[in-house]
Design an enzyme around this catalytic site. Structure first.
Site, PDB file in Angstrom:
ATOM      1  CB  SER A 184     -24.158 -11.487  28.053  1.00 31.68           C
ATOM      2  OG  SER A 184     -23.546 -12.443  27.218  1.00 31.68           O
ATOM      3  CD  GLU A 302     -24.898  -7.768  21.124  1.00 29.89           C
ATOM      4  OE1 GLU A 302     -23.966  -8.159  21.852  1.00 29.89           O
ATOM      5  OE2 GLU A 302     -25.947  -7.283  21.578  1.00 29.89           O
ATOM      6  CG  HIS A 388     -21.489  -9.080  23.966  1.00 31.28           C
ATOM      7  ND1 HIS A 388     -22.843  -9.356  23.847  1.00 31.28           N
ATOM      8  CD2 HIS A 388     -21.069  -9.791  25.053  1.00 31.28           C
ATOM      9  CE1 HIS A 388     -23.206 -10.182  24.794  1.00 31.28           C
ATOM     10  NE2 HIS A 388     -22.162 -10.460  25.555  1.00 31.28           N
TER      11      HIS A 388
END
Length: 391
Positions: A184, A302, A388
């Site tokens: 990230s 995600e 994610h």
């Protein structure tokens, strides 16, 4: 196993031996960024006499509580002495093991190497020396102030990588075989560091897991500072903010997040024309670090790991907010006929926030002549699928 003692360039450190791995925690790689050093680039710490105990993690960087009910990683009173790193080694006496340096994510405003999911014991037992790094987040690391260096959090990361080059062989690592990896915001950091000539010689390979598009212009960053300064009742200057306690800054740092689509964070790397010359794919396309091997990718769903997917949504409105063309909503519906707009929304958001930026990074590095791999992680976790963070 006995607790190991290792010599660094600043003094001796004593680690902890446990389950076949030697760990050294809370080693400073820069001075505490406080007082006259507040909001400045990292500077080397002072040497110490005797043997420094390295059994406990250092202080986390100032940050808010990540979610309701989650224990805080930083509390008022913890201070700013956060620029430390940790080393896990299967054998400090070994000769030249590969090295992996982890850079955490967290929306540019959360994160600490002491988080339990970043314990590197298992990875080190596979025959790798692992380093996990703290860097400044939020306004402390990425806030804009006139006359003050931008992107202090990225410079913290570079200072940690320089420490690795100077010291890692004492822990059994090979300074010529360093891989940086992160997820990230940490993945965006990896991409930006890979694109920067300033990192020449600091690492050989890079793994960027879920790269977001998060760069800001200096004008955008200045507007954010103006909002924070107004909320805190100080001038938008170094003098104005340096007089505030970290917790006072934290109390107002989300003030710019307003409107129908406020985003997740007011902060991110600032395009300063020096370390950050643009989005990472534009700098990578110029081929500054084509010598670095890059693995880059995303999780398949995600957005489902970022926020709840609304049951009802106006797909056309979302497409407009994301700056997509007039036919974007229809194209997403046509791609998978019969699916609910909520599912199309999740895919659209996944594409915009991570999947396309990660793909652009991989394409740019490959086009510049770098060895590049692009992955799509499809393993589904309960509730969030391949969302994610599952990696």
């Amino acid at each position: 196993m006995t607790d190991p003692v290792v010599m660094t360039d600043l003094g001796l450190v004593r680690g902890v031996a446990s389950e076949g791995v030697y760990s050294f925690r809370g080693i400073p790689f820069a001075s505490a960024p406080e007082g006259p050093l507040r909001f400045l680039l990292p500077v080397p710490p002072a040497r110490w006499d005797g043997v420094r105990d390295a059994a406990a993690f250092g202080c986390a960087p100032p940050q808010p509580v990540p979610a309701p009910g989650v224990p805080p990683f930083w509390r008022p009173g913890d201070g700013l002495d956060c620029l430390t790193l940790n080393v896990w080694s299967p054998d400090p006496g070994s000769a030249r093991l590969p090295v992996m340096v982890w850079i955490y994510g967290g929306l540019w405003k959360f994160g600490s190497s002491s988080m339990p999911q970043y314990d590197a014991g298992r990875l080190a037992r596979s025959g790798v020396v692992v380093v996990t790094v703290n860097y400044r987040v939020g306004f402390e690391g990425f806030g804009h102030l006139p006359g003050v260096p931008e992107n202090r959090g990225l410079h913290d990361q570079i200072a940690a990588l320089q420490w690795v080059q100077r010291n890692i062989e004492s822990f059994g690592g090979d300074a010529a075989a360093v891989t940086v990896f992160g997820q990230s915001a940490g993945a965006a950091s990896i991409a930006l560091l890979t694109a920067a000539p300033a990192t020449q010689g600091l690492f050989r390979r890079a793994i960027a897991q879920s790269v977001p598009d998060s760069c800001r212009s200096t004008a955008e960053a200045a507007r954010i500072t103006d909002v924070l300064a107004h909320a805190a009742g100080v001038a938008a200057t170094w003098e104005g903010f340096a007089g505030l306690l970290p917790e006072t800054v934290l109390a107002v740092q989300d003030a710019p997040l307003t409107g129908a689509y406020p985003g997740f964070s007011a902060f991110g790397p600032v395009i300063d024309g020096d370390l950050v010359t643009g989005p990472p794919w534009s700098a990578l396309r110029a081929g500054a670090r084509r010598d670095v091997d890059l693995i880059c990718g995303f999780t398949h769903d995600e957005y489902r790991g970022m926020a709840p997917v609304p049951a009802q949504t106006d797909l056309e409105e979302v497409a407009t907010a994301l700056g997509l063309g007039a036919g974007a909503a229809a194209a997403y519906r046509a791609a998978r006929p019969g699916r609910a707009d909520a599912d199309a929304f999740a895919e659209m958001m996944s594409d915009a926030l991570v999947r396309m930026p990660a793909t652009w990074v991989a394409e740019a590095h490959a086009q510049a002549g770098g060895r590049t791999w692009l992955y799509d992680l499809t393993w589904p976790a309960p509730a969030v699928g391949a969302g994610h963070g599952v990696d």
